[in-house]
Structure formats: structure tokens, C-alpha cells
Scaffold this active site. Sequence first.
Site, PDB file in Angstrom:
ATOM      1  N   THR A  42       0.812  -1.220   0.000  1.00 22.34           N
ATOM      2  CA  THR A  42       0.000   0.000   0.000  1.00 22.34           C
ATOM      3  C   THR A  42       0.848   1.273   0.000  1.00 22.34           C
ATOM      4  O   THR A  42       1.951   1.309   0.540  1.00 22.34           O
ATOM      5  CB  THR A  42      -0.934   0.043   1.228  1.00 22.34           C
ATOM      6  N   GLY A  52       3.549  -3.148   7.980  1.00 22.08           N
ATOM      7  CA  GLY A  52       4.045  -3.466   9.309  1.00 22.08           C
ATOM      8  C   GLY A  52       5.489  -3.909   9.227  1.00 22.08           C
ATOM      9  O   GLY A  52       5.915  -4.478   8.218  1.00 22.08           O
ATOM     10  N   GLU A  97      -6.877  -7.065   4.192  1.00 20.48           N
ATOM     11  CA  GLU A  97      -7.143  -8.230   3.336  1.00 20.48           C
ATOM     12  C   GLU A  97      -8.528  -8.187   2.704  1.00 20.48           C
ATOM     13  O   GLU A  97      -9.261  -9.169   2.695  1.00 20.48           O
ATOM     14  CB  GLU A  97      -6.987  -9.529   4.149  1.00 20.48           C
TER      15      GLU A  97
END
Lengths: 714, 714
Positions: free
Chosen positions: B149, B198, B454
Amino acid sequence: MTTNADLANERSRATFTPSKITNLLDGSAKSTNRRRQLEALIENDPTDIFSNEDNHYLHRTDRHVRSLAKHVRLIELCRSIGIGSKTNGEVILDEDWFNLINAVADDLPTSLHWVMFVPNIISLCDEEQKKKWLPMCRDWKMIGCYAQTEVGHGSNVRGLETTATFVQEGSNQKGGDAKGGSWVINSPTLTSIKFWPGTLGRTCNHAMVIAKLIDGDGIDHGVHNFLVQTRSMEDHSLMPGVTCGDIGPKIGYNNMDNGFAKFENVVIPRRNMAMRFSNVDKNGKYEKVSVSDAASKISYITMMQVRSYIVMEASKGLRHGVTMAIRYSAVRRQGFKSNDAKEENQILDYKQQQHRLFPLLAASYCFFFTGKKVLTDLKAIEERLMNLADGEVTITKTEVGDIHASTSALKSFCTTIAADGIEDCRKACGGHGFLQSSGFPELITSYLQNPTVEGDNQMLPMQVVKVLLKLVKDVQSGKTEDWKKCDAKYLLDPVQAMLNGEESGSCSADTKEGMMKVKVLLEAYQHRAARLLVKVAQQIQTDVMEGKAFEDAWNGALIQMARVSRAHSTYLLLDNFVSGIAEANGKTIGPDEVAVLTDLALLFGLYWIEKEVGDFLEDGYMSAEQAEWARSCTLDMLNKLRPNVVALVDANDFSDFRLKSALGRYDGNVYPAILEASKKDPLNASEPGPGYEKHLRRLFVDGVGIYSGTASRL
Amino acid sequence: MTTNADLANERSRATFTPSKITNLLDGSAKSTNRRRQLEALIENDPTDIFSNEDNHYLHRTDRHVRSLAKHVRLIELCRSIGIGSKTNGEVILDEDWFNLINAVADDLPTSLHWVMFVPNIISLCDEEQKKKWLPMCRDWKMIGCYAQTEVGHGSNVRGLETTATFVQEGSNQKGGDAKGGSWVINSPTLTSIKFWPGTLGRTCNHAMVIAKLIDGDGIDHGVHNFLVQTRSMEDHSLMPGVTCGDIGPKIGYNNMDNGFAKFENVVIPRRNMAMRFSNVDKNGKYEKVSVSDAASKISYITMMQVRSYIVMEASKGLRHGVTMAIRYSAVRRQGFKSNDAKEENQILDYKQQQHRLFPLLAASYCFFFTGKKVLTDLKAIEERLMNLADGEVTITKTEVGDIHASTSALKSFCTTIAADGIEDCRKACGGHGFLQSSGFPELITSYLQNPTVEGDNQMLPMQVVKVLLKLVKDVQSGKTEDWKKCDAKYLLDPVQAMLNGEESGSCSADTKEGMMKVKVLLEAYQHRAARLLVKVAQQIQTDVMEGKAFEDAWNGALIQMARVSRAHSTYLLLDNFVSGIAEANGKTIGPDEVAVLTDLALLFGLYWIEKEVGDFLEDGYMSAEQAEWARSCTLDMLNKLRPNVVALVDANDFSDFRLKSALGRYDGNVYPAILEASKKDPLNASEPGPGYEKHLRRLFVDGVGIYSGTASRL
């Protein structure tokens, strides 16, 4: 920076004048100007104390300390501009003060002082007590909190365990050396430790403590209010016998030092009992003070005003949330229309995004009109009561019960919708809604207290139904006169008809267009509320007649009571929405604003039918076709409102300083703002970062993580 | 301390053996023992690194650093007991590893390494690449993240802007001096900055970067994966051209350093492109690698496995939440039965509390059985694919679509219910649910990512309906053979009947008792799902026939698609629940456990009919009387389950170390635990507290707040 093109385009499409709605929300154009003037005062303060820029990067302790600094600076400002006090010694809690508090846009640890402590002194203390304490409150020498809940006891006041025991002057017990007698305050058990009161932990030096009064003869008169000094007014040290502190971090609202307090033989003067409605004399004799009916009712009205403010706050919280979500949904683009498209779609054009956000926008306005209406009603009742001669018949029990039912139902419904709604606004912003810099986490986590405080939303419906069952009984016995002045009057006819076993009505819409009428929607909500109410009444009656204990029948009906309460709320909300628009028409707003607000009212009405359509289908009030029309009309309203939604959130006139949101900024320059905020995190202050030297290095350099293949498996 | 008497009493009333259900949840008695053994290892570790006692009092930076320390200690432990690696160089992600991760009961900033980075290498890199990188991953020399992203781009992969441009060896461009050619990675715009991954911010030294591949001829081949080194493996300093850091505080999950990364002409070797399915040669020529049909499908299956794990996590999160809420509701007492009663009621005895919590308890078990079933199915497909010869016909498109629809619908439904449900458990705990020490704030705020990641829960229903519309088409054209092996097979007959315009069925229950049958409930869910699906199909068709563009017709149907997806989920969930119980019967569990689990399944089925009763009433499938029966049966099931609920949450076997909850502790000694936790807040470390000297003192001693009456009002 220039304004984002999408937002500029949205603004140019609006069919009404946002500033007129701003004036409506503020009350008048004059009030809008005054609010902005006070906001500017905070924003442009020469000190940087009011800056909220670093809020999310501070440790909780530092944030708490900083918010105390804000409070002190705020008072300093007030003193320089003549706001926040009256010469007669009373603390002033006027529009200017609340505008300033809102302008600070950060929670102040002192807030229970003016929200609960001072109002408690005003309503429960006698004139002499007020004269003594209020000037100290005004001067911030005395800062107080309201200490009711205990660690083992919530809203059931009768369950509280803290005791205030009278000790006569000259007694050889502790406190016996005080002139005129004393109270000795105790926390007799672990579960009786006071817990949760805001401002109690570190900030206040006095607490209005709710404790069981044990008089000079050892008789327990139930809970009363006692003013207990918790800290020295010279050096803020704890008073003898008082242990108190902060209760620790919470999901939100962490500027506030919600506190605990344990009392071990804490002695306070006899006259520190709040003595307006009852007192204890020097000999420890307890008596009720005879006050006028009106006076005792006024303090009851005050309690209901608190719930009405909560409804207003629900509107404000939701307006805050939808402002951020709708602006960002106009700026954010995702998904191509077709395979060869270059530009992605505005999120705001997706129907499910509209269906998620526009009904919340409608609710945010709807709650405003209802909050305003209920506050106006309560004010009128209060004034009626104050102008009455002693002994005059004033306000009926039915009226008091009715407004209790309305405020309880509305508090429960509105705060549930606002809490879920703000969180849904956050979710509607996708990943970025998780960022503290989006403004959502703080908004939602602070808001979350509202469904729980001042009557848990799950408990209030019982209170609503208790009152409305009285209405059913009065209809049965033909005593409906008093109800005709009440909010619940709309229930009288349909309840009567249902009790008489008359043919149940049906929805009058005979085309899809017919469904898009306020009258048709209101009739549907009226029918539903009456039907569910009669059903609960009958269920309890049947259960009892079949031999169930009343408590068990009541318990068995609790789930259905929640439906009744919700049904009552939605009727009132839609009704107040429509009449609120009509009332403002031609004053602050004109036909363009009336049109768009009416669209919102229709959407509100249609959406909640769609959402709970089973309630309308079950008894055949609506047909499948009508249910389908309601859904289809909802879709039409989404389309109709689409060009106006950005202007409708602009009308809230939240400054960027108050919004505190990278996503909701007025200029729409979202992405630079997000990146700017990221860089400030203390984790980025050094390279290669705070966890490297001591920990990660052990893997990379020392080789702690290298697999040797020698250890046998555990 | 002795166990709270109420909890002890609850436990003595259970009609089944909790440990048998524990074994069912773990897979077997052996697995339960192994899990406990590994949990003990963490809990009893001689260092105090794994302690979670101070988590809520630390500044975010300190918590992040501490969680890195936990990771390093965990690896050290693994090395000493032979867990976490395979001699063949592969990273092992087995049950032991995940048990250890769960046992730590705190988020590790390294987790994207094993959740996404290593699986990406395994599925997308060729054998030579795996041989090079996996041993480094195993040895924690290479720690990676998955960087997809961008700050302006979420789940629409085609919208990503990051570029990887091929530079040939010998070119005089940057990167031209590398042997065999290079890739130059760039973030060409502000919106293209990688954002959210992350582990990216401070922890990793490599990132699997998703970027548009520009080949040697300047042709854009769409997004591909590239292994980009972000930090030095010697001293963790940033690599040339890489700027990265943490994105700042979030609503939760703050141990994790979600990061941003900007690439400015970052050069990586040509072979750092993941080359299993496509590659670029030394001359910059791009080609797809021919792989077997099976191989390409396996990686697709892997994607669906991730969604199934999310369903399992929904079960776990909800089980965690209901464990705390139900235990506390057994301990907490509030409200007197009658005026003269001495003892307050257990909260757990109030019907609305039961109605709030027990259906969530049912859902928490329900999701477990579905998660297990879907994972077993996917495993079976994977094995089927791996054992096939090249070119053999393996698995039909229909089957792949079907499991895609199932996992999408279930991910969306289960994570919505779990997120709302955990929050509702928190609210059901009243005030104390706000405390960090309750364990709820951290549980819910960490969980909240699940509805978004997701596949956003609002987007997935589209994907579900896309597949199911294919089913409708296949029914129309009589090509239903492939569907008969699918989850959605239950839709074939009713869709066929509806398309043929046959008389719509109706619910077969002819007494209240008749409603309390799994078969009756399943039929109702089957009918609803088919009806809503056919309706959406017809709506789109009608709109298009009336001249709407397909995209607009699609957009207009989005709201109804969400209903279809939910309807599909509830059928599958109830069906899997019941068959899951049947399958375990006689293995891990006996008749007593089957009985109580079946009660839960019935409650699940009844509750969701009650909640969405309009769907069943609208077309007359259910009568008003049957709807009333469903409500009444729900109430009966609450009563029936009442004595078993504490034992049912005990069966989850969450240790106090893992629960981290003052309210949910096994021994029920809630109030001492709450007070203990409060005292630890740093705000209580000194008297009169950190805000006094500098700020509050100015009011109390300096008299900043004293009203002088001289300032004229602004």
C-alpha cells in the site's frame, strides 16, 4: 496550499447557503460571530499552550500535565477579558464559557468542577452554604469533583457502601472535638472505595461525596451528599485519612484524572452536608427540609437537562465524525470505472459508502433538532416552576414522567447511534482511519463513555417502558387528559384502538412516491411504537396471569423493552426534526436550506424503516412492495443529497484547529498532512532507532538468531 | 486468594466437561498439553522480559522497544529448544511457533516477517532465490516486510505508482555498473510513498516491494514483487536513496512500527525481482515463466488461506472477549430483586445481558468450526494440486470461484461480528470496561484492523456476488455440474425454483418447538440467501434493460449485495457449525459436549433470524407467528444455556497471563486486581502529583484564578 480540486468542485455544486445553516446551529448569526471571536482568541493565543499538535506523541502523564496548563492559561485569559465569573459570587456557566471550552478542543482535567460539582452545590446546598463555597469555586481556590460510584458499585445508588457517621460535639470519638458536631467519612470495605470520579485523582481539592448518612442515633437515612476536602488548599497534600490517586489509563479520555479515593475516619464539619433538602442538627437529629413542590421538581429537571445535553453532544460528536469522513471520501479516489480509465472514482460516489455515511449525516442534524427541542421544553418547565407561588399546582406527575421517558429513550438511542456511527465513519476511511493523526481514534475513544454514563443505554429502556406502561393503563381507564400535553401523546389513539381490538391500520403509501412523505413515515413510526408497547404490556400481563413472579415477567420482557424504547425515540426524532425545520424556516434559514434539511429528514425516516423493516412487516402494516419502495426511496434520497453533502458538513463550521484531523481538513490536502504527522513520532527521532543498539543488534551482529542445528527439540 | 464464590458456583453447575471442548479447540488432548507446555515456558522464563504487567504505563516508544526485546528473547529461547527452523534452510512456521507467539500475548514488531515476507519468498521466488534468502530469514539476519500500500493507494493494486525500471549492465544510467543489470526503484509522487506496511518503519532491513515493472524497452508490465534492501545488515543504517520511518501512533497495535518508505533511485540487482512466475533477462526482456496450472493455483489458494486464518482469528478474538465479559458478569452484582433484598443480582441473570453476550459466545464457537472447515478444505485442495501430474485437469474455475466467494463472505461477516462483538462485550462490562487493566481496550483496538485488512469488509460482498451471479447464470443455462462439489451447492435448487417462477416455499415449523430445529433454521437461511441473490440478479438485469450503464446498475446494487453476502455467510456458518459438531462427536467430545454445542448452534441460528427477521417476513416465507416463535425460542435458549456459559468460556483455556484482564481472571477476584493496577499509573508516583508545582499551584497559591471584577467584557 490551494484547496483540493474535488472539494472545491463539491462546494460549487451545493444548492443552499451553508452559512445560514451554521447560524441555525449556533442559534443566530450573532452567536456564530461570537463563537468565532472566542475561537480566534484561543487559536491566536501568543503562548503556544493551546497547541494540540503534539498531543498524540506525549506520554499520558505529560498530556495530563499539559492539559492542566491549558486550564490555567484559559482562566488567565478569562480574567483578562471579563469572562467566567459574576460579581455576585456565582460561577457563571454561560455560552461564552462553553464556547471557550469547545475552542480549546482538548479535554480538561478540571471539567467535573463545572459539569457536576458547582451545579451540585447550586442545587443541593442551602443559601448560606452557597454563599460560602461558590466564590471559592469561582476563584478556582476550591476545585471539586462528584464522587458517587464505587469500585464495586455503579448506578445502583442504594448499593453504595461509603458511610458518613454523625459525631456530636464533646463526644470522645474522633471528630468529637469539633464545634457543632462532625461527620466521619469511611470506606468500610474494599468494594466501597470511590472509583471513576473525574477530576478526583490529581486535580481537585474537594469532593462532593455520596455516602449513607448515619445520624446521631445510629439510624441510616440512605445516601446524601457531603462536601469532603481531599487535599490541602495550601500545598495540595492529601488530607488526613484520605488516600486518592488516578485510576490508570483508559481506552480514551486520558487527559482526565479519573480517580479513586479511600476514606479512613475523615472528619468534616457537620455543615458540610448539603442541607437544602434535609439537615442534621447539632444533636445529630435528621430532618427533611420542607421545600415547595416546585423547588424539588426543579432539581429533578436539572437531572434531565444533563441527558438532553448528552443528546446535543451526540449530535456534535456525529457531526464531527461525518465532517471528517465525508470530506475525505470526496478527496479519496479508489477503483477504476472501467479497464481503460485513467482516473479512479471518488469514494463518495460508491453507493455503499453513501449508504454508510449519509444516514449518519442525517442523524447528526436530526439529533441537533431534538436536543434543542428538549432543552427548550425543559427550560420552559423550569421557568414555569420558578414563577409559581408556593403550593400552587404546577406540573403533573404524568408530565414529569413523560419527559423522563423522552430524555431516557433519546439518551439511549442517540448515544448508541453516535458511538457506532463515529466508529463507522472511522471504518469508512479505510486504513488511514486508524491513524491518530486522522482525528478519529481520539474522537471515538473519548466519545465511548457516553453510552455508559448517566444511565447505561441497556438500562434506560426499562425506565422508558415503566412510564409508557402507565400510559397504557391510563388509556385503559380513560384517564388520558394529562397525557395530551406530553411527548407521548401520539401513542394515545393507536394504543386505544389496539386495546379495543380494532383492525390494525396499514401504511397509506400506494405508490413509491407516496412513501417519500414525512406524514406517511411518521404514521408508520407511530404505529410501530404503539404496537410494540401494547405487545410488551400484554406479554407481562400474560406471564403474570400464568403464574410467573412479576420480577421474572419483567426480566423476560427486557429485550422487547429495548425495541419499544427505540421505537419511541425514532418517532420523536423524526417529529422533532420536521417541526424544528418548520420553526427555523424564514428565520435563520430560507427555502433552499429547508429543502435540503427536509431531504435529510426523509432519509432519516426511510433509512430506519429499511434497517428495521421487520417491525413494519410483521403485523402486515407494510406490504413487501411498500418495504421495497422504502428501500428504493432511500436510494433515491442518497442520489438527491449527493451534491449537497460536503456543503452540509461545511455548515458545521468546525475549524481545522477544532477538527484536529489530517483527513478532514477544510482544504483537503490530506496526504501531505498525513506524512507530516508521521514524521513527528518520537520513534523517528534517531537513526537507526531506539530498539537497535540493545536488542535488534543482538540478532544482526551478535548472531543470537543463528540456527545451529544442535539443540534437540523440547 | 480463593476463587470468587459466584464463579465457583457457576462452574459446579456445568452439564459437560470443559476440558473435552478445550481438546476439540486445540485439535487433540496432545495438542492441548503441548500448547500448555510452551505457554509455561514463556510464563516461567527466568528473565522478566515477557511480563505484560507494565504494558499500559509505558510510552509508545518504550513499548515498541520492549516488544523488540521480547522477540529477541523468544528467538534465543527457540534456539535453545530446537524450535523455529529446519535444517534444510527453510523457515518453519509450525504449530509450535504459533503457540509460542500466542503465549507471548503481546504484539511483536517482527510479525510481518513470518506472516507475509517469508511466505512471499516461498510462493513467488524461484528455487535459486529461495536457497539464497530463506536461510538468512531463518537466521534473522534478514528481517523483511511486505510493502504494497501507498499513502494515496489502498487495495486497488492497479493504482500503485511505485516504479521498478530496468537498467542494463553498461548503461550510463544509475545502476548501469551492476553485473547482469539492475532495477532502479522510485517513488515518483508524494502519493506513491509506501505507507502502512508493518515491520517497515524501524525493524526490517528488507522489504518485498510491489512496484510497476518497466522493462528494458520501457514497457510497463504492471505490478511485480521486488526484494529491496532498506537498511544495512551491519549497522541497520538506511540504504542510499531510502527514507523510511514509523507512520506514527494508531488507535491500537502500537508495538508495531507500521512504516512509510520513499525510494529515490534505489538500485537493486536484477535477480531481486521475484522470478517464479515471470522474469527479465540480462537484456531487459520480460517473459512469463511457464508453470503448471496447479502451481499457479496453489499460490491463489495461499491467498485464500490468509482469509481463513482471519476467520479463525475472529473466533479467537471473540472467545477472548466473551471470556472476560461472561466471567465478570458472573462476579458483578447490581440491582436488588425487591425493596427488602440484601443481595444484589448477578448481572448475568438479566435477560438483556444474556441476549447481548450469549449469541456472541455462540458466534465465537461457530466461527471456530467454520474456520477449521475452510482451512481443511483448502489444505485438501492444495494437496490434490501438489500430487497432480503436469497438465492434468485439476480443479475447476467454479470450485476456485466458490471457495473465493466463501472465504470473502466469511471474512467480511465474521470480522464485522467479532469487532462489533468484542466492543459490545466491553460495553457490557459497564464503566470498568474502559480501563486498560480490563484488557478490553487493547483487545478491541488491536482487533479493529481486521475488518479493513485483506479486503475491506464493505468491498468483499461485491466479489461474493460476482461469483454467485455466475451460479445464477449456470442454473439458467443448466450447467450446474461443477457447482455440486461447491459450498454454494445449497443454492442450486431454490435458485432454480425461483427462476422458474415456482411457488415460493414457506417455513415448515408448525409449532414453537418446530422452530427449534437445525433443519428448519437451515432451510430458512437457504431460502433467504437464494431469494436475495435472485433479486439482485434481477435488479441488475432490469436496470441494464432499462438503459442504465452496467457500472451504474452495479453501483446501484451494492447495498443489496451486502445482504446477499451476509445471507450466504450465515447459511454456511450454521451448516458448518452443525456438521463440525457431528464430526467431533465420539472423538474429542461426548454426548454432553455435543448437547451444549448444539444449543449454541441453535441459539446462533435463532438469534440471526430474530435480528434480521424482515428478510424472512418480507416474501411471506415466515409468518408473524413464526417470527414470534423464533424470538420466544431465542429466549428459551438463553435460559437453557445459562448454567453452562461460564464453563463454556473456561473451555477456551485462556490463561490469566494471556487474558491480561483484571475483569476476566479465572479466580474472579476482580476488585483487588483493578485497584492494584490503578496504583501503578505513573501519575501516582509522586505527591502532590506532576501537574501541581508548575500549573495548579498558580491557581491555588499565586491566585491566577481570582476574579477581580475589573476587566471589561470582551
